[in-house]
Scaffold this motif. Sequence first.
Motif, short mmCIF file in Angstrom:
data_model
loop_
_atom_site.label_atom_id
_atom_site.label_comp_id
_atom_site.label_asym_id
_atom_site.label_seq_id
_atom_site.Cartn_x
_atom_site.Cartn_y
_atom_site.Cartn_z
N LEU A 108 1.65 1.70 -19.42
CA LEU A 108 2.17 2.95 -18.90
C LEU A 108 1.98 2.97 -17.39
CD1 LEU A 108 3.34 5.80 -19.65
CD2 LEU A 108 0.97 6.59 -19.67
N ARG A 109 3.04 3.15 -16.64
CA ARG A 109 2.99 3.18 -15.18
C ARG A 109 2.77 4.60 -14.71
NH1 ARG A 109 5.57 0.34 -10.89
NH2 ARG A 109 4.93 1.34 -8.95
N LYS A 110 1.70 4.81 -13.93
CA LYS A 110 1.47 6.12 -13.33
C LYS A 110 2.12 6.13 -11.96
CE LYS A 110 -2.45 8.00 -15.66
NZ LYS A 110 -3.70 8.71 -15.54
N LEU A 111 3.03 7.05 -11.75
CA LEU A 111 3.74 7.13 -10.49
C LEU A 111 2.85 7.68 -9.39
CD1 LEU A 111 7.16 8.60 -11.69
CD2 LEU A 111 6.65 6.23 -11.13
N ASP A 112 2.99 7.11 -8.20
CA ASP A 112 2.43 7.73 -7.00
C ASP A 112 3.62 8.14 -6.13
OD1 ASP A 112 3.37 5.38 -5.77
OD2 ASP A 112 1.38 4.48 -5.69
N ALA A 113 3.35 8.72 -4.96
CA ALA A 113 4.43 9.25 -4.13
C ALA A 113 5.42 8.15 -3.74
CB ALA A 113 3.85 9.91 -2.88
N ARG A 114 4.92 6.98 -3.39
CA ARG A 114 5.80 5.89 -2.95
C ARG A 114 6.67 5.38 -4.10
NH1 ARG A 114 5.87 0.37 -2.90
NH2 ARG A 114 6.98 -0.60 -1.15
N LEU A 116 2.33 15.43 -7.83
CA LEU A 116 3.60 15.05 -7.23
C LEU A 116 4.59 16.22 -7.25
CD1 LEU A 116 3.99 11.47 -8.75
CD2 LEU A 116 3.27 12.09 -6.43
N LEU A 117 4.54 17.03 -8.31
CA LEU A 117 5.42 18.20 -8.39
C LEU A 117 5.04 19.26 -7.37
CD1 LEU A 117 5.50 18.54 -12.28
CD2 LEU A 117 7.40 17.84 -10.84
N GLN A 118 3.77 19.27 -6.98
CA GLN A 118 3.27 20.29 -6.06
C GLN A 118 2.94 19.71 -4.68
OE1 GLN A 118 -0.06 21.92 -8.22
NE2 GLN A 118 1.17 22.23 -10.04
N SER A 119 3.48 18.55 -4.38
CA SER A 119 3.18 17.89 -3.12
C SER A 119 3.62 18.74 -1.93
CB SER A 119 3.91 16.53 -3.06
OG SER A 119 3.80 15.97 -1.77
N PRO A 120 2.82 18.73 -0.85
CA PRO A 120 3.24 19.44 0.36
C PRO A 120 4.41 18.75 1.06
CG PRO A 120 1.15 18.31 0.72
CD PRO A 120 1.48 18.16 -0.73
N ASP A 121 4.67 17.50 0.70
CA ASP A 121 5.77 16.73 1.31
C ASP A 121 7.08 17.06 0.58
OD1 ASP A 121 7.61 14.86 2.16
OD2 ASP A 121 6.22 13.17 2.06
N PRO A 122 8.06 17.67 1.28
CA PRO A 122 9.31 18.03 0.62
C PRO A 122 10.07 16.83 0.07
CG PRO A 122 9.41 18.55 2.98
CD PRO A 122 8.01 18.11 2.68
N ALA A 123 9.91 15.64 0.69
CA ALA A 123 10.59 14.44 0.18
C ALA A 123 10.03 14.05 -1.18
CB ALA A 123 10.44 13.29 1.17
N VAL A 124 8.73 14.22 -1.38
CA VAL A 124 8.12 13.89 -2.66
C VAL A 124 8.54 14.90 -3.72
CG1 VAL A 124 5.93 13.63 -3.91
CG2 VAL A 124 6.16 12.71 -1.60
N ARG A 125 8.54 16.20 -3.35
CA ARG A 125 8.99 17.22 -4.30
C ARG A 125 10.46 17.01 -4.68
NH1 ARG A 125 6.56 20.63 -0.75
NH2 ARG A 125 8.52 21.68 -0.29
#
Length: 198
Positions: A7-13, A92-101
Amino acid sequence: MPEEPNLRKLDARSLRGLAHPLRMELLSALRRHGPATASMLAERLGESSGATSYHLRQLATHGFVEDAPDRGKGRERWWQVVEQGISMTDDLLQSPDPAVRGAADTFLHEVATDHARDVSTFVATRDDWLPKWSNHAMDLSDFTLRLTPERSRELITKMHELLKSYDTFEADKDNPEAERVRVHTHLFPITTDGKEPQ
């Protein structure tokens, strides 16, 4: 929930690298149908082989796919998935970075689209599966419950545990009547009685 193998856990990148409609379709096709070339995937998905080749390389850059070393002859490049599942955490859903959201939104919308496509395909081809897959061997049900977030998490955990117990049921592995089945679980809050989300 306990750690799951493969199972791959996603990070922002990696989320930003995956959150593209064609990349998610390519990954899904490789998961469901096994290793393939860019040309094979292009034909399956109705895309150009140039587009599928480019996006496969992007998926490889982010570690989602890799070369299938036991396949291919000459210049033919075969691809396979690295992990069978993906997990996205709430941060990731609540990231302060709008690109990540934005990437998280794209990812979730594509998952929902894929699920809807699965159901529509089954409904359109259901006669092909009759009569064996009638008499409640398939299901399109929905339920409305009243749960707290804690009870919702408990229900999700129990559903996942039950599904995993069926995936390891050895008696079905070599049974000629056994087919691969898709099971979707969706649990989300809805507004009712004019109440707004808190």
